[in-house]
Design an enzyme around this catalytic site. Structure first.
Site, PDB file in Angstrom:
ATOM      1  N   LYS A   1       0.848  -1.193   0.000  1.00 51.46           N
ATOM      2  CA  LYS A   1       0.000   0.000   0.000  1.00 51.46           C
ATOM      3  C   LYS A   1       0.883   1.243   0.000  1.00 51.46           C
ATOM      4  O   LYS A   1       1.901   1.284   0.721  1.00 51.46           O
ATOM      5  CB  LYS A   1      -0.902  -0.024   1.235  1.00 51.46           C
ATOM      6  CG  LYS A   1      -1.908   1.119   1.294  1.00 51.46           C
ATOM      7  CD  LYS A   1      -2.787   1.004   2.544  1.00 51.46           C
ATOM      8  CE  LYS A   1      -3.834   2.090   2.628  1.00 51.46           C
ATOM      9  NZ  LYS A   1      -4.671   1.985   3.845  1.00 51.46           N
TER      10      LYS A   1
ATOM     11  N   SER B   1      -9.643   1.921   2.939  1.00 56.02           N
ATOM     12  CA  SER B   1      -8.782   2.665   2.051  1.00 56.02           C
ATOM     13  C   SER B   1      -7.755   1.813   1.301  1.00 56.02           C
ATOM     14  O   SER B   1      -7.216   2.251   0.295  1.00 56.02           O
ATOM     15  CB  SER B   1      -8.030   3.736   2.850  1.00 56.02           C
ATOM     16  OG  SER B   1      -7.194   3.136   3.831  1.00 56.02           O
TER      17      SER B   1
ATOM     18  N   SER C   1      -9.792  -0.486   7.194  1.00 60.54           N
ATOM     19  CA  SER C   1      -9.235  -0.366   5.840  1.00 60.54           C
ATOM     20  C   SER C   1      -8.500  -1.577   5.295  1.00 60.54           C
ATOM     21  O   SER C   1      -8.111  -1.572   4.130  1.00 60.54           O
ATOM     22  CB  SER C   1      -8.302   0.832   5.766  1.00 60.54           C
ATOM     23  OG  SER C   1      -9.060   1.994   5.563  1.00 60.54           O
TER      24      SER C   1
HETATM   25  N1  GLN Z   1     -12.969   4.196   6.297  1.00 68.65           N
HETATM   26  C1  GLN Z   1     -12.442   4.631   7.554  1.00 68.65           C
HETATM   27  C2  GLN Z   1     -12.062   6.092   7.443  1.00 68.65           C
HETATM   28  O1  GLN Z   1     -12.369   6.653   6.466  1.00 68.65           O
HETATM   29  C3  GLN Z   1     -11.256   3.790   7.956  1.00 68.65           C
HETATM   30  C4  GLN Z   1     -10.044   4.106   7.208  1.00 68.65           C
HETATM   31  C5  GLN Z   1      -8.885   3.263   7.592  1.00 68.65           C
HETATM   32  O2  GLN Z   1      -9.032   2.225   8.241  1.00 68.65           O
HETATM   33  N2  GLN Z   1      -7.711   3.721   7.221  1.00 68.65           N
HETATM   34  O3  GLN Z   1     -11.480   6.659   8.313  1.00 68.65           O
END
Ligand code: GLN
Length: 493
Positions: free
Chosen positions: A87, A163, A187
């Site tokens: 990532k 994400s 995420s």
């Molecule tokens: N979707 C969640 C957010 O927008 C979690 C994101 C993540 O785990 N990095 O914060």
């Protein structure tokens, strides 16, 4: 000299890490061929998927050649010669790192993240850096400044989740054998679920965050994406362990996770929390998860109804704590130290211009929310209150794990939604993580794995364990995976 390839070239991208290890060690497959098959696959499909922001062709080929030498001299590690994706929030010296943001365009780190170092020591091969919502803020990769990733399942018109959507899609589309992502509120698990692969968030502190571009430091954790639970155990074992450069890193010994995969769940107590069958859950998702729970019971586990009453505050608490921490962490991007640097008037104007043009709308929304929650006069009412509620969420889990070995739920209330469907509705987007966020609040491990399909779209089961309960979580997931046919399906690209 590379070894002979007895496996048809087109099938190499279907191998699991464990299968490839055996073939590589027997010299029936070369790391060079295995790597080339994945690079060819990227060339063939990634214009439709956009899992990668940066493909590391030359690095990968050089690493593969080195891996073949190492295998030849008989000292291969588990990941020697295995093509993996990273990532793009993990810093690397030999590729750009953007965190999906324009503000880091052109940024090149002078050091490697701890997990990247560990993978290099193992002799792994890096296919490339994967797409992400900007600074890991989002649930669909649509917040990437470089355009969204497409879910490899169905008609390619759905989000991969986020994400870490690029990492999930790369593994699902056979563009890498495994990948790393980061999970702050879901995420890893949510995109793994949307893309029909296995994704695991380890215990907070199990994997070093050194070199992970910080979003919300008290919640962030790095973890693996793979196509089998066994491969997740292998990849987690390679990246876990103490690192003095991360003050939250746990000193505990790293067990042999693969050895924990006994295939047996008899006698284990599995908690099913009433609160996790949330309003608005897709009935097909609920049915698949209930069928998975019934299957685990059939395999000999004892199902125990439990209650986690503070779950309902998880989401709102997260959206105070995560933005508060992100507003502090993202203060460092000022146009002086990293990436984009726009000059205007005096220094302050330059900061403001760089940040105004470098950050996208969701990141700005979070910085404003967080700055507000931390400002004097509001700090006690919002941030301190949220941390108190967080303690209650954690206590819910402590109470539950006094009587059950693990907790079984859905990963997300729905299957992957259409690209564009939720971009204009931040609250609907935030609701995606209602079932994953509590584990980050409590610091406990969780895995997501396929448990069915709605039409062509994967449905995902989440298994949560107590702090440092990775072995039990992996054991249950592996036993379920072995007993069910879900991992046999692959997206028709
Ligand atoms: N979707 C969640 C957010 O927008 C979690 C994101 C993540 O785990 N990095 O914060």
């Amino acid at each position: 000299m590379v070894a002979l390839t007895n496996v048809p070239h087109t099938d190499l991208t279907d191998l699991t890490i464990a299968e490839a290890r055996t073939l590589l060690d027997r010299r029936e497959l070369s790391a060079a061929d295995l790597t080339q098959a994945h690079l060819d696959r990227v060339s063939a499909v990634d214009d439709r998927i956009h899992a990668y922001l940066h493909v590391m062709t030359e690095t990968a080929q050089a690493q593969a050649a080195e891996a073949d030498r190492r295998i030849g001299s008989g000292d291969a590690a588990w990941l020697t010669g295995i093509p993996l994706a990273l990532k793009d929030v993990l810093v690397t010296t030999d590729a750009p790192t953007t965190a999906g943001s324009k503000i880091l365009a052109g940024y090149r780190s002078p050091f490697d993240a701890a997990v990247v170092e560990r993978l290099r020591t193992q002799g792994a091969v890096f296919v490339g850096k994967t797409n992400t919502d900007e600074f890991a803020m989002g649930s669909s990769t649509e917040n990437s400044a470089y355009g969204p990733t497409h879910n490899p399942w169905g008609d390619l018109d759905r989000v991969p989740g986020g994400s870490s959507g690029g990492s999930a899609a790369a593994v699902a589309a056979r563009e890498a054998m495994g990948a790393l992502g980061s999970d702050t509120g879901g995420s890893i698990r949510q995109p793994a679920g949307f893309c029909g692969v296995v994704g695991m968030k380890p215990t907070y502190g199990r994997v070093s965050r050194y070199g992970l571009i910080a979003f919300a430091s008290s919640l962030d954790q790095i973890g693996p994406f793979t196509r089998t639970v066994e491969d997740a155990a292998i990849l987690l074992g390679a990246i876990a362990g103490h690192d003095p450069r991360d003050s939250t890193s746990l000193p505990d010994h790293v067990p042999n996770y693969r050895a924990a995969l006994t295939g047996d769940v008899r006698g284990l107590k599995l908690g099913v929390p009433a609160e996790y069958f949330v309003e608005g859950m897709d009935p097909d998702v609920e049915a698949a998860v209930r069928a998975a729970i019934a299957e685990l019971a059939h395999m000999g586990a004892e199902i125990v109804p439990i209650s986690l009453p503070y779950t309902k505050y998880g989401l709102s608490t997260y959206y105070i704590i995560a933005p508060a921490e992100c507003s502090a962490n993202l203060a460092r991007f000022d146009g002086v130290k990293y990436g984009l640097s726009l000059h205007a008037g005096d220094l302050r104007d330059s900061y403001e211009t760089t940040r105004a043009q470098g950050f996208g709308p969701e990141v700005k929304r979070r910085i404003m929310l967080g700055t507000y929650a931390l400002s004097s006069g509001y700090y006690d009412a919002y941030y301190v209150k949220a941390q108190q509620v967080r303690t209650l969420v954690k206590r819910d889990f402590d109470t539950a794990f006094a009587t059950v070995d693990a907790i079984v739920t859905a990963t997300s209330p729905t299957v992957a939604f259409k690209l564009g469907e939720k971009v204009d509705d931040p609250l609907a987007m935030y609701l995606n993580d209602v079932l994953t966020i509590p584990a980050n609040m409590a610091g406990i491990p969780g895995i997501a794995l396929p448990c069915g399909y709605k039409g062509e779209m994967p449905i995902s089961l989440q298994i949560l364990g107590p702090v440092l309960g990775e072995e039990i979580v992996l054991r249950i997931a592996d036993a379920y995976e072995r007993a069910t046919p879900w991992r046999e399906r692959r997206p028709m690209l």
